[in-house]
Design a protein around this motif. Sequence first.
Motif, PDB file in Angstrom:
ATOM      1  N   TRP A 194      34.056 -10.414  -9.689  1.00  0.00           N
ATOM      2  CA  TRP A 194      34.122 -10.750  -8.632  1.00  0.00           C
ATOM      3  C   TRP A 194      35.659 -11.420  -8.363  1.00  0.00           C
ATOM      4  CZ3 TRP A 194      33.610 -10.873  -3.372  1.00  0.00           C
ATOM      5  CH2 TRP A 194      33.588 -11.642  -2.976  1.00  0.00           C
ATOM      6  N   ARG A 195      36.579 -11.596  -7.446  1.00  0.00           N
ATOM      7  CA  ARG A 195      37.664 -11.240  -7.474  1.00  0.00           C
ATOM      8  C   ARG A 195      38.191 -10.793  -9.372  1.00  0.00           C
ATOM      9  NH1 ARG A 195      39.488 -12.924  -2.641  1.00  0.00           N
ATOM     10  NH2 ARG A 195      37.846 -14.485  -1.248  1.00  0.00           N
ATOM     11  N   GLY A 196      37.820 -10.117  -9.820  1.00  0.00           N
ATOM     12  CA  GLY A 196      37.954 -10.291 -11.681  1.00  0.00           C
ATOM     13  C   GLY A 196      37.503 -10.879 -11.790  1.00  0.00           C
ATOM     14  N   ALA A 231      15.777 -16.118   9.529  1.00  0.00           N
ATOM     15  CA  ALA A 231      16.129 -15.786   8.632  1.00  0.00           C
ATOM     16  C   ALA A 231      17.750 -15.307   8.516  1.00  0.00           C
ATOM     17  CB  ALA A 231      15.366 -15.208   7.509  1.00  0.00           C
ATOM     18  N   LEU A 232      18.037 -14.121   9.836  1.00  0.00           N
ATOM     19  CA  LEU A 232      19.222 -14.204   9.049  1.00  0.00           C
ATOM     20  C   LEU A 232      20.458 -14.701  10.062  1.00  0.00           C
ATOM     21  CD1 LEU A 232      18.376 -10.172  10.405  1.00  0.00           C
ATOM     22  CD2 LEU A 232      19.546 -10.805   8.402  1.00  0.00           C
ATOM     23  N   ALA A 233      19.783 -15.770  11.313  1.00  0.00           N
ATOM     24  CA  ALA A 233      20.879 -16.995  12.107  1.00  0.00           C
ATOM     25  C   ALA A 233      21.746 -17.291  10.626  1.00  0.00           C
ATOM     26  CB  ALA A 233      19.938 -18.083  13.175  1.00  0.00           C
ATOM     27  N   ARG A 234      21.402 -17.518   9.473  1.00  0.00           N
ATOM     28  CA  ARG A 234      22.222 -17.625   8.273  1.00  0.00           C
ATOM     29  C   ARG A 234      23.360 -17.580   8.598  1.00  0.00           C
ATOM     30  NH1 ARG A 234      19.197 -17.589   3.362  1.00  0.00           N
ATOM     31  NH2 ARG A 234      21.502 -17.964   2.761  1.00  0.00           N
ATOM     32  N   LEU A 235      23.568 -15.670   8.560  1.00  0.00           N
ATOM     33  CA  LEU A 235      24.363 -14.919   8.707  1.00  0.00           C
ATOM     34  C   LEU A 235      25.723 -15.714   9.739  1.00  0.00           C
ATOM     35  CD1 LEU A 235      23.229 -11.901   8.309  1.00  0.00           C
ATOM     36  CD2 LEU A 235      24.327 -12.815   6.594  1.00  0.00           C
ATOM     37  N   LEU A 236      24.848 -16.203  10.796  1.00  0.00           N
ATOM     38  CA  LEU A 236      26.026 -16.478  11.824  1.00  0.00           C
ATOM     39  C   LEU A 236      27.233 -18.069  11.450  1.00  0.00           C
ATOM     40  CD1 LEU A 236      24.152 -15.750  15.188  1.00  0.00           C
ATOM     41  CD2 LEU A 236      26.429 -15.280  15.097  1.00  0.00           C
ATOM     42  N   VAL A 237      25.947 -18.464  11.421  1.00  0.00           N
ATOM     43  CA  VAL A 237      26.910 -19.857  10.498  1.00  0.00           C
ATOM     44  C   VAL A 237      27.580 -20.243   9.334  1.00  0.00           C
ATOM     45  CG1 VAL A 237      25.020 -21.567  11.734  1.00  0.00           C
ATOM     46  CG2 VAL A 237      24.086 -20.798  10.235  1.00  0.00           C
ATOM     47  N   CYS A 238      27.487 -19.593   8.569  1.00  0.00           N
ATOM     48  CA  CYS A 238      27.262 -19.556   7.473  1.00  0.00           C
ATOM     49  C   CYS A 238      29.353 -18.892   6.760  1.00  0.00           C
ATOM     50  CB  CYS A 238      26.422 -18.650   5.915  1.00  0.00           C
ATOM     51  SG  CYS A 238      27.490 -16.650   6.040  1.00  0.00           S
ATOM     52  N   SER A 239      29.770 -18.858   6.024  1.00  0.00           N
ATOM     53  CA  SER A 239      31.501 -19.219   5.562  1.00  0.00           C
ATOM     54  C   SER A 239      31.335 -17.997   4.375  1.00  0.00           C
ATOM     55  CB  SER A 239      31.909 -20.274   6.321  1.00  0.00           C
ATOM     56  OG  SER A 239      31.398 -21.048   4.775  1.00  0.00           O
ATOM     57  N   THR A 240      31.002 -17.072   4.351  1.00  0.00           N
ATOM     58  CA  THR A 240      30.528 -16.827   2.944  1.00  0.00           C
ATOM     59  C   THR A 240      31.745 -15.769   3.095  1.00  0.00           C
ATOM     60  OG1 THR A 240      28.471 -16.013   3.180  1.00  0.00           O
ATOM     61  CG2 THR A 240      29.136 -17.665   1.805  1.00  0.00           C
ATOM     62  N   THR A 241      31.898 -14.720   2.067  1.00  0.00           N
ATOM     63  CA  THR A 241      32.719 -13.425   2.223  1.00  0.00           C
ATOM     64  C   THR A 241      31.674 -12.223   1.713  1.00  0.00           C
ATOM     65  OG1 THR A 241      34.350 -15.357   0.988  1.00  0.00           O
ATOM     66  CG2 THR A 241      35.087 -12.420   1.203  1.00  0.00           C
ATOM     67  N   LEU A 242      30.985 -12.756   1.063  1.00  0.00           N
ATOM     68  CA  LEU A 242      30.477 -11.357   0.338  1.00  0.00           C
ATOM     69  C   LEU A 242      28.119 -12.013   1.201  1.00  0.00           C
ATOM     70  CD1 LEU A 242      29.198  -9.196  -0.771  1.00  0.00           C
ATOM     71  CD2 LEU A 242      28.901 -10.659  -3.231  1.00  0.00           C
ATOM     72  N   TRP A 243      28.197 -10.847   1.451  1.00  0.00           N
ATOM     73  CA  TRP A 243      27.230 -10.803   2.143  1.00  0.00           C
ATOM     74  C   TRP A 243      25.905  -9.680   1.643  1.00  0.00           C
ATOM     75  CZ3 TRP A 243      27.105 -10.889   8.225  1.00  0.00           C
ATOM     76  CH2 TRP A 243      28.072 -12.252   8.442  1.00  0.00           C
ATOM     77  N   MET A 272      37.577  -6.030  -4.688  1.00  0.00           N
ATOM     78  CA  MET A 272      36.595  -7.403  -4.786  1.00  0.00           C
ATOM     79  C   MET A 272      35.361  -8.337  -5.667  1.00  0.00           C
ATOM     80  SD  MET A 272      37.732  -9.335  -1.098  1.00  0.00           S
ATOM     81  CE  MET A 272      37.477 -10.082  -1.069  1.00  0.00           C
ATOM     82  N   LEU A 273      34.407  -7.261  -5.370  1.00  0.00           N
ATOM     83  CA  LEU A 273      33.519  -6.892  -6.112  1.00  0.00           C
ATOM     84  C   LEU A 273      33.215  -5.744  -7.220  1.00  0.00           C
ATOM     85  CD1 LEU A 273      30.841  -8.920  -6.505  1.00  0.00           C
ATOM     86  CD2 LEU A 273      29.536  -6.763  -4.549  1.00  0.00           C
ATOM     87  N   GLN A 274      33.129  -5.802  -8.412  1.00  0.00           N
ATOM     88  CA  GLN A 274      32.540  -5.245  -8.830  1.00  0.00           C
ATOM     89  C   GLN A 274      31.888  -4.706  -9.715  1.00  0.00           C
ATOM     90  OE1 GLN A 274      36.975  -4.737 -11.265  1.00  0.00           O
ATOM     91  NE2 GLN A 274      37.013  -3.173 -11.338  1.00  0.00           N
ATOM     92  N   GLY A 275      31.733  -3.397  -9.901  1.00  0.00           N
ATOM     93  CA  GLY A 275      29.885  -3.669 -11.072  1.00  0.00           C
ATOM     94  C   GLY A 275      30.763  -2.685 -11.880  1.00  0.00           C
TER      95      GLY A 275
END
Lengths: 247, 204, 219
Positions: free
Chosen positions: B60-62, B140-152, B1-4
């Motif tokens: 990102w996804r190509g 700051a890290l509490a955001r990880l609990l409420v976000c709906s993102t794929t890449l952290w 999905m993520l490519q460098g």
Amino acid sequence: MAINWFKYSSPASFYLLAGKMVPVFVFISVILLVVGLYVGFFVAPTDFQQGEAYRIIFIHVPAAWMSMFLYVVMAFWAGIGLAFNTRLSSMFATAIAPTGAMFTFIALWTGALWGKPMWGTWWVWDARLTSELILFFLYIGFMSLQAAIDDPRRADKAGAIIALVGVINIPIIYFSVQWWNTLHQGASVSLNQAPAMATTMLTGMLIMVLASWMYSIAVILKRTRVIILERESHTAWVAELHKKGAI
Amino acid sequence: MLQGINLACIRGDRELFKDINFSLEAGSLLQVRGPNGSGKTSLLRMLCGLSNPAAGEILWRGTSIRSLSGDYFAAVTYIGHLSGTKDDLTVIENLRISSALAGSEISMSQASDALKHMGLRGREALPVKVLSQGQRRRVALARLLVCSTTLWILDEPLVALDVMAVKLIQKLLEQHLQRGGVIVMTTHQEIEVTATSIMQLHLA
Amino acid sequence: MFMWIIKRDLLLAMRRQSDVLTTLFFFIIVVSLFPLSVGPEMNMLRTMAPGVVWVAALLASMLSLGRMFSNDYVDGTLEQMLLSPQSLSLLVLGKAFAHWLVTGVPLVLMAPVLGIQYDLPTDALLVLTAALLLGTPVLSLIGAIGAALTLGLRGGGVLVSLLVLPLYIPVLIFGAGAVEANMAGVAFDAHLSLIGAFLLVSIVFAPWAAALSLRVSLE
């Protein structure tokens, strides 16, 4: 004329090309300057209204034109550098700024020298002089911003933004100042009412304008060369030049 | 999905790294390691899209992230060195505002649930400036609990945290990977996360 | 999100009211210094008043530009805003609007009181207030570009004045001009329309340029 222009858009080859071009432009500008000043100071007739003092226009007018042209040219190259990420165009813009500021300063200085015999005072809030003063501030702002930023890429881009904002604003500023000037007109003297010019006057002025162009090109190319060396000092081709004793 | 691809970074005259290549599938974690000044944070900021690589491309996804811009930002949560919290706002205001600005508004109860989970129960109404370093990190890290993102993308997320909180975060990371998320992080600590694929990238 | 950013910045300003008051008192002090320096001759003060009030408003608005982005830059919240999926220009517009509400509006409200110090007639006071109401948002918008470009630089505060003050000149000319025209008994609506035009142009372009500047500064 089959020149591959793209070849010269790389700093390394541009450095060498500019090195060959600088002496040519210096030569042309010196010749034109000598001829132009001779025509202006000795050939052109004395103005019946302004006497000998008018001869300052042979420096004042070309300087004022150049100061405005160069700002637009600078903003153009800076904009190209910002849009296409071409390093050389940004270096160009940086190299143009001091020359533009210098011409602005000369225009202001000679404007004051002209003003003293004409209006009996060194400074009048004439629309053109005032706009020229504001243009000078714009140049200073551009140069100070670039000088304050250590990272050259950020300096290029930030400079480009302020130059473009400036170039959009120049007409607005110019018309505001003109409007302001007509509202507050005390003494109705203005630099735009130039006396009818003799052909030799016009010739002298055009030669001086050309001389200024050639001078600007020579100095800007030279300065671009210095900027290239400074920025590329860690690269192999600069090291090689150094080894050959070419720097 | 993520490519460098062939990523390079130049700071001033110095080349920090070049020819960095990696490819991350769903559910995998990339741990970036290296001594101080090796360009870990620079690499993470590049992956977020905050700065452009001196050479190479990030996909990102190509698709190149530069052409995605807004759509890419909607898929990423970045927690950097700086906490990204305002000292004068309360804990719960910070979480709600930062989530809203990141594109996902959350309700009061969602926010207080997340804070409770992060061990900040009873501190919701305190301004962040009175909290300890570790507690700010938790906000700051509490955001990880409420976000709906794929890449952290996490820059030293475990710093200043106590043993309990480190366990909590590791569990959170595990759950994210199981859901098919992707994580790129730097840390000096050994991480105990069980996942299908954990890769390491060493910057010299 | 536009509303969130305004709400956030207003909340922050509420928690630090002293910052808001400092700008306002700066404005008041600068305007009050002029009679002390040129003498209390009422006719002269009346002619000077529009210019003095406008220059002071320019300086006050400029001095508060530092706060627009730099606090957010230091604590990392600005970085997070740049990663927002929504348009950064819209966000900058929100921040500039909040900046105007916090610094511009108090100046507008205070201006008539200061005008009385200078013995301005009532209708001139109204024109002054109207011109400031239209003009001060332009100052915040143009200032946002300068603030974004000088983010994190040494001596950024002085530098920002070099960058934005020349760009403020048209607003200054027509702002002060409107009041002078009114006092001279001439129509002043052209002045106000022009400031309105500046406002529209800067609403369209300034947030975009400032957003670009922020990306450059944070790279």
